[in-house]
Design an enzyme around this catalytic site. Structure first.
Site, PDB file in Angstrom:
ATOM      1  N   ARG A 176     -15.656   9.030   2.969  1.00 41.16           N
ATOM      2  CA  ARG A 176     -15.315   7.859   2.141  1.00 41.16           C
ATOM      3  C   ARG A 176     -16.530   6.945   2.140  1.00 41.16           C
ATOM      4  O   ARG A 176     -16.753   6.195   3.091  1.00 41.16           O
ATOM      5  CB  ARG A 176     -14.073   7.133   2.690  1.00 41.16           C
ATOM      6  CG  ARG A 176     -13.802   5.823   1.961  1.00 41.16           C
ATOM      7  CD  ARG A 176     -12.481   5.186   2.323  1.00 41.16           C
ATOM      8  NE  ARG A 176     -11.376   5.900   1.731  1.00 41.16           N
ATOM      9  CZ  ARG A 176     -10.117   5.454   1.706  1.00 41.16           C
ATOM     10  NH1 ARG A 176      -9.807   4.290   2.254  1.00 41.16           N
ATOM     11  NH2 ARG A 176      -9.166   6.175   1.147  1.00 41.16           N
ATOM     12  N   HIS A 190     -10.641   9.269  -6.859  1.00 43.43           N
ATOM     13  CA  HIS A 190      -9.889   9.486  -5.620  1.00 43.43           C
ATOM     14  C   HIS A 190      -9.135  10.811  -5.788  1.00 43.43           C
ATOM     15  O   HIS A 190      -7.928  10.830  -6.001  1.00 43.43           O
ATOM     16  CB  HIS A 190      -8.918   8.320  -5.412  1.00 43.43           C
ATOM     17  CG  HIS A 190      -8.424   8.152  -4.004  1.00 43.43           C
ATOM     18  ND1 HIS A 190      -8.635   9.100  -3.016  1.00 43.43           N
ATOM     19  CD2 HIS A 190      -7.714   7.156  -3.410  1.00 43.43           C
ATOM     20  CE1 HIS A 190      -8.082   8.680  -1.887  1.00 43.43           C
ATOM     21  NE2 HIS A 190      -7.526   7.500  -2.095  1.00 43.43           N
ATOM     22  N   GLN A 243      -5.906  11.556  -3.701  1.00 45.67           N
ATOM     23  CA  GLN A 243      -4.745  10.754  -4.083  1.00 45.67           C
ATOM     24  C   GLN A 243      -4.064  11.343  -5.318  1.00 45.67           C
ATOM     25  O   GLN A 243      -2.837  11.430  -5.381  1.00 45.67           O
ATOM     26  CB  GLN A 243      -5.190   9.313  -4.374  1.00 45.67           C
ATOM     27  CG  GLN A 243      -4.042   8.379  -4.714  1.00 45.67           C
ATOM     28  CD  GLN A 243      -3.166   8.063  -3.522  1.00 45.67           C
ATOM     29  OE1 GLN A 243      -3.665   7.670  -2.481  1.00 45.67           O
ATOM     30  NE2 GLN A 243      -1.858   8.235  -3.661  1.00 45.67           N
ATOM     31  N   ASP A 262      -2.852  -0.057  -9.597  1.00 46.98           N
ATOM     32  CA  ASP A 262      -3.661  -0.112  -8.380  1.00 46.98           C
ATOM     33  C   ASP A 262      -4.155  -1.551  -8.269  1.00 46.98           C
ATOM     34  O   ASP A 262      -3.992  -2.350  -9.209  1.00 46.98           O
ATOM     35  CB  ASP A 262      -4.827   0.899  -8.485  1.00 46.98           C
ATOM     36  CG  ASP A 262      -5.595   1.058  -7.176  1.00 46.98           C
ATOM     37  OD1 ASP A 262      -5.079   0.633  -6.115  1.00 46.98           O
ATOM     38  OD2 ASP A 262      -6.716   1.600  -7.199  1.00 46.98           O
ATOM     39  N   CYS A 289      -0.847   3.782  -5.106  1.00 43.62           N
ATOM     40  CA  CYS A 289      -1.464   4.560  -4.015  1.00 43.62           C
ATOM     41  C   CYS A 289      -1.435   3.818  -2.681  1.00 43.62           C
ATOM     42  O   CYS A 289      -1.607   4.425  -1.640  1.00 43.62           O
ATOM     43  CB  CYS A 289      -2.888   4.938  -4.388  1.00 43.62           C
ATOM     44  SG  CYS A 289      -4.015   3.532  -4.479  1.00 43.62           S
ATOM     45  N   ARG A 292       0.407  12.575   0.511  1.00 41.44           N
ATOM     46  CA  ARG A 292      -1.019  12.748   0.829  1.00 41.44           C
ATOM     47  C   ARG A 292      -1.164  13.851   1.871  1.00 41.44           C
ATOM     48  O   ARG A 292      -2.079  14.666   1.811  1.00 41.44           O
ATOM     49  CB  ARG A 292      -1.604  11.433   1.382  1.00 41.44           C
ATOM     50  CG  ARG A 292      -1.721  10.293   0.387  1.00 41.44           C
ATOM     51  CD  ARG A 292      -2.750  10.562  -0.687  1.00 41.44           C
ATOM     52  NE  ARG A 292      -4.067  10.840  -0.152  1.00 41.44           N
ATOM     53  CZ  ARG A 292      -4.959   9.914   0.202  1.00 41.44           C
ATOM     54  NH1 ARG A 292      -4.677   8.635   0.031  1.00 41.44           N
ATOM     55  NH2 ARG A 292      -6.148  10.248   0.678  1.00 41.44           N
TER      56      ARG A 292
HETATM   57  N1   CP Z   1      -4.379   5.248  -0.838  1.00 42.71           N
HETATM   58  C1   CP Z   1      -5.330   5.307   0.112  1.00 42.71           C
HETATM   59  O1   CP Z   1      -6.377   5.967  -0.043  1.00 42.71           O
HETATM   60  O2   CP Z   1      -5.000   4.666   1.259  1.00 42.71           O
HETATM   61  P1   CP Z   1      -6.041   4.308   2.417  1.00 42.71           P
HETATM   62  O3   CP Z   1      -7.113   3.452   1.796  1.00 42.71           O
HETATM   63  O4   CP Z   1      -5.233   3.574   3.460  1.00 42.71           O
HETATM   64  O5   CP Z   1      -6.623   5.582   2.957  1.00 42.71           O
END
Ligand code: CP
Length: 305
Positions: A102, A129, A132, A224, A264, A292
């Site tokens: 990430r 993402h 997701q 989002d 998400c 997830r």
């Molecule tokens: N939706 C998501 O990626 O959650 P986090 O940022 O908590 O990993």
């Protein structure tokens, strides 16, 4: 074979297979079946930003598949300062079987992926993402029994990484996609064009509009945060610009009676969605968060076993 998952387009061919495997793994694990497909395999997880779902779901997923995951922070590794993403990729590839990253800077993700000899998975960057969207498509399929022919609507910041991923992932699986946001926040040209191209080939539609009435006839409404990590400096401006694009009960009522609401998470209540919608009867956000785990287990199984 090494296969990087930097975009959902990287699994365009296998997307339905991954979703169906996620549903099967969820069923089988809950029925008590044990898996050892990834015995002896290790996933390195590098986070330059905060996470709850991504970290937990990858770590628990590796454990449930008989493997192991290691949590690393960008700060302790000094990516781009102490050491280049390329050198980190070369070294980690000798220790682990896959890397989930990430990043703050997408160029670092691309450099790491270019030099790794093991698969690299995008754990959320500025543009997409992919993990997701796999979980979200799995959730829609569970709730609606199909994906093909459904209509999906994203309301809010249309140039957000989730909006990009929905444009690609939903069109790949035969859904019609609508993005509703002020013109200033419409998706960037690449995602608009790619998704329209995919939809055209499948005889479906992509609609990008400012008109909130476009939620009529939609099966799914998603949103989002209006202020993602990269735009903290624009917080006040975005609150003003996007104030009419908060998902409220009024907007939910314009859609089909059996519409579902997705997010998400994390949720900023009152900013992009009201709390009564986020945790109302039509919301599937907690199932979405759970999925997830199963969708990524399916992805890891496909990549590594
Ligand atoms: N939706 C998501 O990626 O959650 P986090 O940022 O908590 O990993």
């Amino acid at each position: 074979m090494k296969k990087n998952i930097l975009s959902i387009l990287d699994v365009a061919e296998e997307i339905e297979e991954i979703i169906d495997l996620g549903i099967k793994l969820k069923h089988d694990v809950k029925a008590g079946k044990q898996f050892n497909d990834l015995q002896g395999k290790t996933l390195a997880m590098i986070f330059e930003r905060q996470s709850t779902r991504t970290r937990l779901s990858f770590e628990v997923g590796m454990t449930l598949l008989g493997g192991h995951a290691i949590f690393l922070t960008g700060g302790e590794m000094g990516i781009g300062q102490r050491e280049s993403p390329g050198d980190i990729a070369r070294v980690l590839s000798r220790y682990v079987d896959a890397i989930m990253y990430r990043p703050i800077n997408t160029l670092y993700l691309e450099e790491l992926a270019a030099h790794a000899t093991v698969p690299v998975i995008n754990g959320l960057d500025r543009e997409e993402h992919p993990c997701q969207i796999l979980a979200d498509l799995m959730t829609i399929k569970e709730k609606k029994g199909r994906l093909e022919g459904l209509t999906f609507t994203f309301v809010g910041d249309g140039d957000d990484n989730l909006a990009h991923s929905y444009l690609l992932g939903c069109t790949l699986t035969g859904m019609n996609v609508t993005v509703i946001s002020p013109k200033k926040y419409w998706p960037n040209e690449y995602y608009a064009t790619r998704s329209k191209d995919i939809a055209w080939k499948k005889n479906h539609t992509v609609t990008i509009t400012e008109d909130l009435n476009a939620v009529a006839q939609t099966d799914v409404i998603a949103t989002d945060t209006h202020v993602s990590f990269w735009f903290e400096h624009e917080r006040q401006q975005r609150r003003t610009d996007l104030s009419n694009y908060v998902v409220t009960q009024e907007i939910m009522k314009k859609a089909k009676p059996d519409v579902i609401f997705m997010h998400c998470m994390p949720i900023y209540y009152g900013e992009e969605v009201t709390i009564d919608v986020a945790h109302g009867q039509k919301s599937v956000v907690i199932d979405e968060a759970e999925n997830r785990l199963w969708a990524q287990m399916a992805l890891l199984t496909k990549l590594l076993s």
